[in-house]
Design a protein around this motif. Structure first.
Motif, PDB file in Angstrom:
ATOM      1  N   GLU A  71       0.851  -1.189   0.000  1.00 33.25           N
ATOM      2  CA  GLU A  71       0.000   0.000   0.000  1.00 33.25           C
ATOM      3  C   GLU A  71       0.892   1.246   0.000  1.00 33.25           C
ATOM      4  O   GLU A  71       2.076   1.147   0.303  1.00 33.25           O
ATOM      5  N   PRO A  72       0.321   2.414  -0.273  1.00 34.37           N
ATOM      6  CA  PRO A  72       1.141   3.640  -0.228  1.00 34.37           C
ATOM      7  C   PRO A  72       1.343   4.147   1.202  1.00 34.37           C
ATOM      8  O   PRO A  72       1.216   5.331   1.485  1.00 34.37           O
ATOM      9  N   GLY A  94      -0.776   7.581   4.507  1.00 36.09           N
ATOM     10  CA  GLY A  94      -1.064   6.520   3.554  1.00 36.09           C
ATOM     11  C   GLY A  94      -1.964   5.447   4.132  1.00 36.09           C
ATOM     12  O   GLY A  94      -2.707   4.783   3.401  1.00 36.09           O
ATOM     13  N   VAL A  95      -1.950   5.282   5.455  1.00 34.14           N
ATOM     14  CA  VAL A  95      -2.808   4.276   6.086  1.00 34.14           C
ATOM     15  C   VAL A  95      -4.292   4.598   5.847  1.00 34.14           C
ATOM     16  O   VAL A  95      -5.137   3.707   5.825  1.00 34.14           O
ATOM     17  N   LEU A  96      -4.606   5.860   5.600  1.00 30.79           N
ATOM     18  CA  LEU A  96      -5.991   6.254   5.324  1.00 30.79           C
ATOM     19  C   LEU A  96      -6.467   5.741   3.962  1.00 30.79           C
ATOM     20  O   LEU A  96      -7.659   5.716   3.688  1.00 30.79           O
ATOM     21  N   LEU A  97      -5.525   5.328   3.113  1.00 27.52           N
ATOM     22  CA  LEU A  97      -5.862   4.855   1.778  1.00 27.52           C
ATOM     23  C   LEU A  97      -6.051   3.341   1.698  1.00 27.52           C
ATOM     24  O   LEU A  97      -6.370   2.823   0.637  1.00 27.52           O
ATOM     25  N   VAL A  98      -5.834   2.635   2.808  1.00 28.39           N
ATOM     26  CA  VAL A  98      -6.057   1.189   2.819  1.00 28.39           C
ATOM     27  C   VAL A  98      -7.548   0.957   2.609  1.00 28.39           C
ATOM     28  O   VAL A  98      -8.377   1.495   3.340  1.00 28.39           O
ATOM     29  N   LEU A 128       0.122   3.178  14.999  1.00 34.70           N
ATOM     30  CA  LEU A 128      -0.252   4.565  15.259  1.00 34.70           C
ATOM     31  C   LEU A 128      -0.349   5.286  13.928  1.00 34.70           C
ATOM     32  O   LEU A 128       0.272   4.892  12.950  1.00 34.70           O
ATOM     33  N   HIS A 129      -1.125   6.365  13.913  1.00 34.03           N
ATOM     34  CA  HIS A 129      -1.227   7.219  12.726  1.00 34.03           C
ATOM     35  C   HIS A 129      -0.667   8.574  13.095  1.00 34.03           C
ATOM     36  O   HIS A 129      -1.218   9.282  13.947  1.00 34.03           O
ATOM     37  N   ASN A 130       0.464   8.935  12.502  1.00 35.06           N
ATOM     38  CA  ASN A 130       1.145  10.197  12.808  1.00 35.06           C
ATOM     39  C   ASN A 130       1.323  10.408  14.311  1.00 35.06           C
ATOM     40  O   ASN A 130       1.096  11.497  14.830  1.00 35.06           O
TER      41      ASN A 130
END
Length: 155
Positions: A71-72, A94-98, A128-130
């Motif tokens: 993924e990106p 990029g985790v938001l694009l999964v 974690l995200h950011n």
């Protein structure tokens, strides 16, 4: 004549030995890691082997992430906590694009199974995200531990 042949043989063996040593010095030692990826139906994760240069031992966590994630999603940083039993991976936007629940399961499953396989001391993984553990997605567990008890492999 025998003495000349003996000397020639010694010189030849010495030259071959030196050439072999020079070739071996340029070779990078590798070990094999098992990484997981989605099966064709995105139901389970399946293993494959990759070569891992032994001199990169200190960056195994980043190497594994880069091998597994298609993924990106970028790994911003990571740390080990709780006596090295918890691996915390800090991911970028990029985790938001999964995409979707299957994509989320395969993303988490491939990461978890690969780290658990190759790092036996790790007992749980936290994404974690950011730097935040605030849950943003319903299909990727941000801030919630993924444990060894959870399996993403076909039983």
């Amino acid at each position: 004549m025998k003495r000349c042949l003996f000397i020639f043989a010694v010189i030849l063996l010495t030259a071959c030995s030196q050439e072999e040593n020079e070739q071996n010095n340029g070779v990078t030692e590798e070990r094999t890691l098992v990484v997981y990826e989605s099966d064709a139906n995105a139901e389970y994760v399946i293993p494959r082997e990759v070569g891992y240069p032994k001199e990169m031992e200190q960056s195994a966590i980043r190497f594994i992430f880069d091998e597994v994630v298609i993924e990106p999603v970028k790994l911003l940083d990571y740390k080990l906590a709780n006596g090295d039993t918890t691996l915390i991976l800090n991911l970028d936007d990029g985790v938001l694009l999964v995409q979707g629940s299957a994509g989320g399961q395969m993303f988490m499953g491939a990461l978890a199974e690969t780290y658990f396989e190759n790092l036996p001391y790790v007992q749980e993984i936290v994404l974690l995200h950011n730097g935040s553990s605030e849950e943003l997605l319903d299909h990727v567990f941000i801030g919630q531990p993924i444990t060894r008890a959870q399996s993403f492999k076909k039983q």
